[in-house]
Design an enzyme around this catalytic site. Structure first.
Site, PDB file in Angstrom:
ATOM      1  N   ASP A 249      68.898  -6.459 -33.508  1.00  0.00           N
ATOM      2  CA  ASP A 249      69.711  -7.575 -33.057  1.00  0.00           C
ATOM      3  C   ASP A 249      68.877  -8.387 -32.063  1.00  0.00           C
ATOM      4  OD1 ASP A 249      72.117  -9.100 -32.794  1.00  0.00           O
ATOM      5  OD2 ASP A 249      72.489  -8.094 -30.892  1.00  0.00           O
TER       6      ASP A 249
ATOM      7  N   ASP B 118      70.359 -11.327 -29.565  1.00  0.00           N
ATOM      8  CA  ASP B 118      71.053 -11.587 -28.308  1.00  0.00           C
ATOM      9  C   ASP B 118      71.450 -10.272 -27.643  1.00  0.00           C
ATOM     10  OD1 ASP B 118      71.393 -14.592 -28.248  1.00  0.00           O
ATOM     11  OD2 ASP B 118      72.309 -14.158 -30.188  1.00  0.00           O
TER      12      ASP B 118
ATOM     13  N   ASP C 235      73.061  -3.904 -29.231  1.00  0.00           N
ATOM     14  CA  ASP C 235      73.735  -3.751 -27.936  1.00  0.00           C
ATOM     15  C   ASP C 235      75.247  -3.739 -28.068  1.00  0.00           C
ATOM     16  OD1 ASP C 235      73.705  -6.591 -28.620  1.00  0.00           O
ATOM     17  OD2 ASP C 235      74.498  -6.935 -26.605  1.00  0.00           O
TER      18      ASP C 235
END
Length: 361
Positions: free
Chosen positions: A26, A28, A226
């Site tokens: 990922d 961001d 995250d």
């Protein structure tokens, strides 16, 4: 076949970049936040790539094109080809193309990433709900400056019965100033105005996993993210291993409360975790031990953290001899085991405060 419920983070003797052939990362909250590189990301990714690990960047953010993302990563010091970037815009464009005629008009509520992905699939992006022969509406993250009127445009079309698609439904997106509304919040606006439900392509749903596999050809992938409800759940749905890093939206308390589909295989502070093995969390008489810490689920509804080897119901006032991440791994095992196929309701506030890894609540 019933899948086994994860009740503890896993161990890995090899460094993760050696145990897996491809990291599906990922962006961001993992590689950057608000456009700036997260600490240790550039160096860790460079070392993993130099050792032979394939890196692919898999993002639910549909705003930018793969070319733009690759250019940005290059500016941060992470050399990247556009083909190594997979976006939810690409996944939703494929989903739409499978359901409409070639060359169909699609109303775009979002940014350039959606328009480029639609053209790649032979579709025509348009800006008005009044376009004749409109075949679909697609909604993706358009950035903080997306005009409110674009949501009205989507609602007009959806209320006329035009099929509605969304790149993703992440409610939030991390930035340098904090957590901001994501595309999921914008989708809620249109849902309230229409009462409709979109077809969604992004993580954690199958269209995004399919897009990633088709574009990367990964054989032993490791999902790195995250977010529990997108990255980790997407790995769960795709039946692949995952690494949660604590540099984005998920805090330690949320991790302890994770339901089975949101429990990662591994957990680490940041992307340096790719370059290391993962320690064993072992059951002991009173609970679970990892490194210098033992976590215990007490009968009074409290998760307690003790220095490994320390006895007594109170655990004393010791400061612990080990890495706080080992303490968190031990707490995960105690919390997830107590929760089974549910959500842990034990109080871990004091334990997390000792580790400096709150909040919990």
């Amino acid at each position: 076949m019933t899948r086994q419920i994860r009740t503890s983070p896993a161990a890995c003797e090899q460094s993760l970049h050696q145990a897996y052939d491809t990291a599906l990362l990922d962006l961001d909250g993992v590689v950057y936040a608000g456009g700036e590189a997260i600490a240790h990301a550039v160096e860790s990714l460079g070392e993993a790539r130099a050792a032979g690990m394939h890196l692919a960047y898999v993002t639910n953010n549909a705003l930018r094109t793969p070319d733009a993302v690759a250019e940005h990563l290059g500016e941060l010091g992470i050399p990247t080809e556009a083909g190594e970037v997979i976006t939810s815009a690409q996944a939703v464009a494929r989903l739409i193309a499978e359901q409409v005629e070639p060359g169909s008009k699609v109303l775009v509520i979002g940014g350039e990433g959606l328009r480029v992905a639609l053209r790649e699939r032979g579709l025509e992006p348009v800006e008005s709900a009044d376009e004749e022969g409109l075949a679909a509406v697609v909604q993706g993250y358009g950035g903080p400056d997306l005009p409110w009127g674009r949501f009205a445009e989507a609602a007009y079309a959806v209320n006329r019965g035009v099929p509605w698609f969304a790149s993703n439904t992440d409610l939030t997106i991390p930035g340098t100033r904090g957590i901001a509304p994501g595309n999921g919040a914008a989708v809620e606006v249109v849902r309230i105005a229409t009462g409709a439900e979109p077809q969604v392509a992004g993580k954690p749903l199958p269209p995004m996993h399919r897009e990633t596999v088709l574009r990367t050809g990964a054989e032993r992938p490791l999902v790195v993210g995250d977010r529990l409800d997108t990255d980790i759940e997407g790995a769960f749905n795709g039946e692949v291993d995952s690494l949660l890093v604590l540099t984005g939206v998920t805090d330690a308390g949320q991790l302890l409360r994770a339901e089975p589909r949101h429990r990662p295989t591994y957990v680490d502070r940041d992307l340096r975790g790719l370059l290391a093995g993962q320690p064993e969390v072992e059951p002991v008489d009173e609970g679970f031990r990892c490194g210098g810490w033992t976590a215990v689920a007490l009968n009074n509804g409290v998760l307690e953290l003790r220095e490994a080897g320390a006895g007594g119901a109170g655990g004393g006032e010791d400061t612990g001899a080990g890495d706080p991440l080992d303490g968190l791994r031990a707490l995960c095992a105690a919390a997830w085991t107590a929760a089974g196929d549910g959500v842990c309701t034990l109080d871990a506030a004091k334990a997390l405060a000792r580790l400096g890894l709150g909040p919990y609540g």
